[in-house]
Design a protein around this motif. Structure first.
Motif, PDB file in Angstrom:
ATOM      1  N   ARG A  84      25.547  44.007  37.515  1.00 36.16           N
ATOM      2  CA  ARG A  84      25.653  43.682  38.872  1.00 36.16           C
ATOM      3  C   ARG A  84      25.410  42.440  39.538  1.00 36.16           C
ATOM      4  O   ARG A  84      26.067  42.363  40.693  1.00 36.16           O
ATOM      5  CB  ARG A  84      24.189  44.534  39.046  1.00 36.16           C
ATOM      6  N   LEU A  85      24.335  41.348  39.518  1.00 42.88           N
ATOM      7  CA  LEU A  85      24.854  40.182  39.696  1.00 42.88           C
ATOM      8  C   LEU A  85      25.705  39.427  39.461  1.00 42.88           C
ATOM      9  O   LEU A  85      26.408  39.405  40.836  1.00 42.88           O
ATOM     10  CB  LEU A  85      24.018  39.158  38.847  1.00 42.88           C
ATOM     11  N   ILE A  86      27.142  39.246  38.326  1.00 40.41           N
ATOM     12  CA  ILE A  86      28.381  38.880  38.493  1.00 40.41           C
ATOM     13  C   ILE A  86      29.281  39.789  39.399  1.00 40.41           C
ATOM     14  O   ILE A  86      30.026  38.768  40.401  1.00 40.41           O
ATOM     15  CB  ILE A  86      28.724  39.319  36.657  1.00 40.41           C
ATOM     16  N   GLU A  87      29.099  41.088  39.630  1.00 41.78           N
ATOM     17  CA  GLU A  87      30.074  42.062  40.124  1.00 41.78           C
ATOM     18  C   GLU A  87      29.843  42.012  41.757  1.00 41.78           C
ATOM     19  O   GLU A  87      30.835  41.245  42.952  1.00 41.78           O
ATOM     20  CB  GLU A  87      29.619  43.879  40.188  1.00 41.78           C
ATOM     21  N   LYS A  88      28.848  41.568  42.153  1.00 42.73           N
ATOM     22  CA  LYS A  88      28.018  41.433  43.729  1.00 42.73           C
ATOM     23  C   LYS A  88      29.075  39.990  44.169  1.00 42.73           C
ATOM     24  O   LYS A  88      29.412  39.410  44.947  1.00 42.73           O
ATOM     25  CB  LYS A  88      26.570  40.964  43.699  1.00 42.73           C
ATOM     26  N   GLU A  89      28.396  38.929  42.977  1.00 40.05           N
ATOM     27  CA  GLU A  89      29.128  37.069  43.359  1.00 40.05           C
ATOM     28  C   GLU A  89      30.730  37.387  43.045  1.00 40.05           C
ATOM     29  O   GLU A  89      31.427  36.875  43.990  1.00 40.05           O
ATOM     30  CB  GLU A  89      28.367  36.062  41.875  1.00 40.05           C
ATOM     31  N   LEU A  90      31.135  38.311  42.835  1.00 37.74           N
ATOM     32  CA  LEU A  90      32.060  38.214  42.571  1.00 37.74           C
ATOM     33  C   LEU A  90      32.658  38.388  43.785  1.00 37.74           C
ATOM     34  O   LEU A  90      34.188  38.133  43.981  1.00 37.74           O
ATOM     35  CB  LEU A  90      32.597  38.393  41.183  1.00 37.74           C
ATOM     36  N   ALA A  91      33.339  40.003  44.368  1.00 37.82           N
ATOM     37  CA  ALA A  91      32.499  40.246  44.773  1.00 37.82           C
ATOM     38  C   ALA A  91      32.869  39.944  46.175  1.00 37.82           C
ATOM     39  O   ALA A  91      33.525  39.544  47.627  1.00 37.82           O
ATOM     40  CB  ALA A  91      31.842  42.048  45.035  1.00 37.82           C
ATOM     41  N   VAL A  92      31.763  38.695  46.510  1.00 32.64           N
ATOM     42  CA  VAL A  92      32.035  38.151  47.881  1.00 32.64           C
ATOM     43  C   VAL A  92      32.179  37.011  48.053  1.00 32.64           C
ATOM     44  O   VAL A  92      33.011  36.032  48.410  1.00 32.64           O
ATOM     45  CB  VAL A  92      30.146  37.369  47.727  1.00 32.64           C
ATOM     46  N   LYS A  93      33.661  36.746  46.411  1.00 33.28           N
ATOM     47  CA  LYS A  93      34.471  35.403  46.639  1.00 33.28           C
ATOM     48  C   LYS A  93      35.740  35.950  46.811  1.00 33.28           C
ATOM     49  O   LYS A  93      36.455  35.218  46.719  1.00 33.28           O
ATOM     50  CB  LYS A  93      34.298  34.844  44.748  1.00 33.28           C
ATOM     51  N   GLY A  94      35.527  37.784  46.691  1.00 33.79           N
ATOM     52  CA  GLY A  94      36.607  38.303  47.050  1.00 33.79           C
ATOM     53  C   GLY A  94      37.919  38.552  45.836  1.00 33.79           C
ATOM     54  O   GLY A  94      38.880  39.391  45.268  1.00 33.79           O
ATOM     55  N   LEU A  95      37.186  38.001  44.313  1.00 38.90           N
ATOM     56  CA  LEU A  95      37.347  38.599  43.461  1.00 38.90           C
ATOM     57  C   LEU A  95      37.078  40.024  42.591  1.00 38.90           C
ATOM     58  O   LEU A  95      35.801  40.795  43.096  1.00 38.90           O
ATOM     59  CB  LEU A  95      36.859  37.615  42.419  1.00 38.90           C
TER      60      LEU A  95
END
Length: 100
Positions: A84-95
Motif C-alpha cells: 500500500r505504501l509503494i502504491e500510494k507513493e507511485l500514485a503521488v509520482k503519477g506512476l
C-alpha cells in the motif's frame, strides 16, 4: 512495526524495511545494489524481505510458517502495508503499479 516475540527471527523495524522498499520500488535500485550497500546482516535480511514483494500474493499466502508464534506473525500484514505504501507513493509520482 517490529515483531516482539522473543524467539522470532523476524524482529525487524518496519521503517527500515519501508526505506529499502522505497529504494527498490520507487527509486529503482536493484536488489543486488541494495545488498551491496547493506551494512549489517540484519539489513541484508530486510532487503531480502523487500525482494519478496516481487512474488505473487497467492504464492506467499501458501507459505507455512513453522514457529510457535505463527498464529501471531505479522509477515503478511507487513507485506500488505508495504504494498500500500509503494502504491500510494507511485500514485503521488503519477506512476502506475503492475496491478493496474
Amino acid at each position: 512495526m517490529a515483531c516482539y516475540n522473543p524467539s522470532c527471527l523476524g524482529n525487524y523495524d518496519f521503517e527500515r524495511i519501508a526505506f529499502f522498499a522505497r529504494k527498490r520500488f520507487i527509486d529503482g535500485c536493484s536488489t543486488m545494489e541494495l545488498m551491496e550497500l547493506a551494512k549489517s546482516e540484519s539489513e541484508k535480511q530486510e532487503i531480502a524481505l523487500v525482494s519478496m514483494l516481487d512474488i505473487g500474493d497467492d504464492r506467499i499466502r501458501d507459505l507455512k510458517l513453522c514457529c510457535s508464534y505463527d498464529s501471531q506473525c505479522k509477515a503478511n500484514d507487513c507485506r500488505d502495508m508495504l504494498k500500500r505504501l509503494i502504491e500510494k507513493e507511485l500514485a503521488v509520482k503519477g506512476l502506475r503499479t503492475e496491478d493496474e
